[in-house]
Design a protein around this motif. Sequence first.
Motif, mmCIF file in Angstrom:
data_model
loop_
_atom_site.group_PDB
_atom_site.id
_atom_site.type_symbol
_atom_site.label_atom_id
_atom_site.label_comp_id
_atom_site.label_asym_id
_atom_site.label_seq_id
_atom_site.Cartn_x
_atom_site.Cartn_y
_atom_site.Cartn_z
ATOM 1 N N SER A 26 3.423 18.464 -2.011
ATOM 2 C CA SER A 26 3.650 17.515 -3.023
ATOM 3 C C SER A 26 2.269 17.212 -4.091
ATOM 4 N N PRO A 27 2.170 16.883 -4.911
ATOM 5 C CA PRO A 27 0.844 16.681 -5.470
ATOM 6 C C PRO A 27 -0.655 16.017 -4.866
ATOM 7 N N LEU A 28 0.476 15.122 -4.233
ATOM 8 C CA LEU A 28 -0.371 13.867 -3.733
ATOM 9 C C LEU A 28 -0.972 14.882 -2.807
ATOM 10 N N THR A 72 -3.748 17.248 -3.193
ATOM 11 C CA THR A 72 -5.003 16.706 -4.064
ATOM 12 C C THR A 72 -5.931 16.405 -2.559
ATOM 13 N N PRO A 131 11.698 17.698 1.949
ATOM 14 C CA PRO A 131 12.798 18.377 1.780
ATOM 15 C C PRO A 131 12.035 20.156 1.561
ATOM 16 N N LYS A 142 -1.461 5.160 -8.119
ATOM 17 C CA LYS A 142 -3.112 6.057 -7.264
ATOM 18 C C LYS A 142 -3.212 5.080 -6.233
ATOM 19 N N LYS A 143 -2.367 4.358 -6.203
ATOM 20 C CA LYS A 143 -3.119 3.224 -4.978
ATOM 21 C C LYS A 143 -1.838 3.708 -3.925
ATOM 22 N N TYR A 180 9.845 10.400 2.723
ATOM 23 C CA TYR A 180 9.650 11.085 3.407
ATOM 24 C C TYR A 180 11.353 10.555 5.438
ATOM 25 N N ALA A 227 -6.810 7.309 -3.466
ATOM 26 C CA ALA A 227 -6.623 8.005 -4.728
ATOM 27 C C ALA A 227 -7.724 7.697 -5.015
ATOM 28 N N LEU A 260 0.039 12.882 -11.741
ATOM 29 C CA LEU A 260 0.787 13.782 -10.395
ATOM 30 C C LEU A 260 0.271 14.027 -9.815
ATOM 31 N N ASP A 261 -1.523 13.441 -10.025
ATOM 32 C CA ASP A 261 -1.977 14.451 -8.176
ATOM 33 C C ASP A 261 -1.625 12.982 -7.941
ATOM 34 N N TYR A 262 -1.274 12.263 -7.914
ATOM 35 C CA TYR A 262 -1.306 10.860 -6.982
ATOM 36 C C TYR A 262 0.391 10.394 -6.226
ATOM 37 N N LEU A 263 0.750 11.869 -6.488
ATOM 38 C CA LEU A 263 2.133 11.382 -6.222
ATOM 39 C C LEU A 263 2.741 12.180 -5.216
ATOM 40 N N ASP A 264 3.133 11.373 -3.913
ATOM 41 C CA ASP A 264 3.618 12.657 -2.717
ATOM 42 C C ASP A 264 4.980 12.212 -3.080
ATOM 43 N N ALA A 284 -4.460 4.723 2.537
ATOM 44 C CA ALA A 284 -4.103 4.775 0.848
ATOM 45 C C ALA A 284 -4.159 3.860 -0.072
ATOM 46 N N ALA A 285 -4.513 2.879 0.608
ATOM 47 C CA ALA A 285 -5.910 2.110 -0.760
ATOM 48 C C ALA A 285 -7.187 2.416 -0.571
ATOM 49 N N VAL A 299 3.707 17.117 2.615
ATOM 50 C CA VAL A 299 3.202 16.000 2.138
ATOM 51 C C VAL A 299 1.597 15.055 2.471
ATOM 52 N N GLU A 300 2.054 13.941 2.153
ATOM 53 C CA GLU A 300 0.742 12.970 2.875
ATOM 54 C C GLU A 300 0.489 13.016 4.106
ATOM 55 N N ARG A 301 1.439 12.719 4.599
ATOM 56 C CA ARG A 301 1.382 13.025 6.195
ATOM 57 C C ARG A 301 1.184 14.424 7.102
ATOM 58 N N LYS A 354 0.740 -1.808 0.146
ATOM 59 C CA LYS A 354 0.001 0.169 0.045
ATOM 60 C C LYS A 354 0.932 1.584 -0.486
ATOM 61 N N LEU A 388 -12.465 15.475 -8.036
ATOM 62 C CA LEU A 388 -11.131 17.300 -8.664
ATOM 63 C C LEU A 388 -11.569 17.837 -9.506
ATOM 64 N N ALA A 413 -10.115 11.063 -4.210
ATOM 65 C CA ALA A 413 -9.154 11.531 -4.549
ATOM 66 C C ALA A 413 -9.646 12.555 -6.070
ATOM 67 N N ALA A 414 -9.656 11.571 -6.726
ATOM 68 C CA ALA A 414 -9.954 11.640 -8.349
ATOM 69 C C ALA A 414 -10.938 11.872 -8.509
ATOM 70 N N ARG A 450 8.670 21.055 2.699
ATOM 71 C CA ARG A 450 7.246 20.735 1.521
ATOM 72 C C ARG A 450 6.300 19.583 2.258
#
Lengths: 326, 451
Positions: free
Chosen positions: B150-152, B155, B172, A251-252, A324, B195, A281-285, B191-192, B177-179, A202, B202, B198-199, B175
């Motif tokens: 980050s993009p995520l 989103t 860095p 994406k996951k 990170y 995504a 792109l929008d799913y990348l952290d 995470a599962a 980030v998700e967390r 995951k 948007l 989020a789609a 930035r």
Amino acid sequence: MPIISYREALNAALREEMQRDETVFLMGEEVGHYQGAYKVSQGLLEEFSERRVVDTPIAELGFSGVGVGAAMVGLRPVIEFMSFNFSLVAIDQIINHAAKMYQMSAGQFHIPMVFRGPSGPAVQVGAQHSQSFESYYCYVPGLKVVCPSTPADAKGLLKTAIRDDNPVVFMESELLYNSTGEVPEGEHLVPFGKAEIKRAGKEVTLIAWSKMVEVVLEAATELEALGIDAEVLDPRSLRPLDIDSMVESVKKTGRCVIVEVGWSMCGLGAEIAFQLQRECLDYLDAPVERVTSDDVPMPYAKNLEQEVMPQVKDIVAAVKHVLYLD
Amino acid sequence: MAQIIGLPKLSPTMEEGVLVRWVKQEGDEVEPGDLIAEVETDKANMDFALEDEGVLLKLLVEAGATVKLGAPVLILGEAGEDISELLVEAQNQLSAGPAPADPVASAPVASAPAASAPAASAPAASAPVTPVASMPVATTPASGGRLLASPLAKTLAIELGIDLRTVTGSGPGGRIVERDVRAVAGTAPQAAQTAPQAAAVLSGETALAVIPPGPLAVPGNDGEYVDKPLTNIRRTIAERLTAAKRDIPHFRLTTSFEAGPLLAFRKRLNELMGGKGKVTINDLLIKGIALALRRVPDANVAYLGNAIRYFTQVHIGVAVALERGLMTPVVRNADLKGLGVISTEVKDLVGRAKDRKLKAHEITGSTFTISNLGMFGIDHFDAIINPPEGAILAVGRIVKQPIIDDDGKIGLGQRMTMTMSCDHRVIDGAVGARFLDELVELLESPESLAL
């Protein structure tokens, strides 16, 4: 299901396809009387005679060209390179003839042939015998490129390659010939352009093919001990490339590390990273990360050779980076 | 030896410019002072010239491009030089953002006349904020003036309705980030499932719905409003006046005076000039202010942080309303100039301000500014000081009203009201009052303006 080696799986695929279709024949250096430099063609000369298992002089450009011509008149040649390093002297036949004939003849000539043999580093075979050729051949429209990582895929993909009406560059790994696994008997076909999830996870997607799948799976086990849940994806065929499965995985997970034993510059991983950022792109952290061999010709010294190639520790570090955690 | 030339500072407050037109082309030989290009700054269209000679080996930006101050615009050298390394360096600089170097030295056109001008320091805290389209923008931006996420993370922020400005980035360079977003949202990583959700959200409207209130450039899509991007001049006005209002302790002094004599004097002057131009009340005020500042030099000052600057010359900035914003062209040494000269000069400056033809030295270096809204029917108002000056005078219209004279008789007065805004750090109430007193005396005896 019998457990056999990668070498035996390739042998089974060749044998079955030669039994199935008498236009299939094998040609290359030491494929007949010597039973193959890596014993992939063991027993085939006895079963199919010198007419269909052809020993050649050390002349890759020549026998590759003979293969293209044979394919043009309706045969299905399997050309074995003792190593894909030697395909460099035959590359004109592969790229300028095999790959282009169909289009340049306006569809009059199919080239249903397979170029196969080991590619990538082995153990202390030096700079000239340790190169990875995925990027060279994936670059060329008209070619299909396949890199099996398991005995089952080796059999299933080689059978598919022989039956394909287009030239297929089929790259094995010397380091995998002795690896074993369950392989279905008889008709077992693995389609091109269909990736396989080797391990579901995951938090990060690890993409690798050929020998690197083993290394990545080992890294995934180590990551699990660190509490990191990695997904491992093997594209199996590199051209066509199953980018959809990779996109779905990323994406996951939101993060991706691509591991390849080739060099970084213009490596296939760069293309995959490009397609991933375009599609998700929008799913990348984090930026897509790559682990590759170091940017040097392969050293002969064993310790240096290990250092140059991607290792478990490199993959773990890259995963920590995209999470990170470093 | 080839060199990269960066975009020079063509106006004291510019941080970027639009390269309107290349006058010279690649391969052209240039002499020092040759006009290379026209650049639209926050103030005006400026000429961009070089102080070195050579061949224009490479033009690095296309006409129409917006270029950060100091960012590479061309490579100058000798014909046939290998510039491949410089090209790489220039590309790196262009992609790395604004260069820190102050390139004034390479632009004689812009810097030469500024010698006698006060240090028109660029407003502090003016890092340009580039709004990420339909994304929350940081109020305390990370490096480079941009909120980094980050993009995520972006989103997710939209999906979870989180204002990214409230999130501290742990990646860095800060930035987000998700967390970090999840930590604020208080949700465990899933995470599962994340995504695909989020789609789904948007789409534009959902994204707009969670944009927090604030000065964001959100493209309108429902017909209720139209958002136009800030022009350079408007951005500069916004930054400078916000800084002035925030940083300068303003106080205001209001007085009015009898403008009848001033009107009569103007009438007489215009008769004398025949058809050769017209002196306006504003021209007379400029002269009056200049003379009053001579009499009260303590009002002709600027606060420098660690010193008070006493200007030895009197340069009056004249606030001019233009369609695209406000400009303050400068009448230099107004105390020494005749009324006819001031009148001609102001007319010329205003005209060229409208045509964007003012040079940098014509809009910088004022020591005191006048803002006159009398012609718009305003009785009186107060103005925001034009940094780094110490004061500004806001002038209203002339109003006819009854007045009681010294003998207690009621008569008809023509009163003009003026409000002086002062920077209390350098001008005290008594100094401001003294200045206004001198000014009123001059304006009520307008012949003294001609002395």
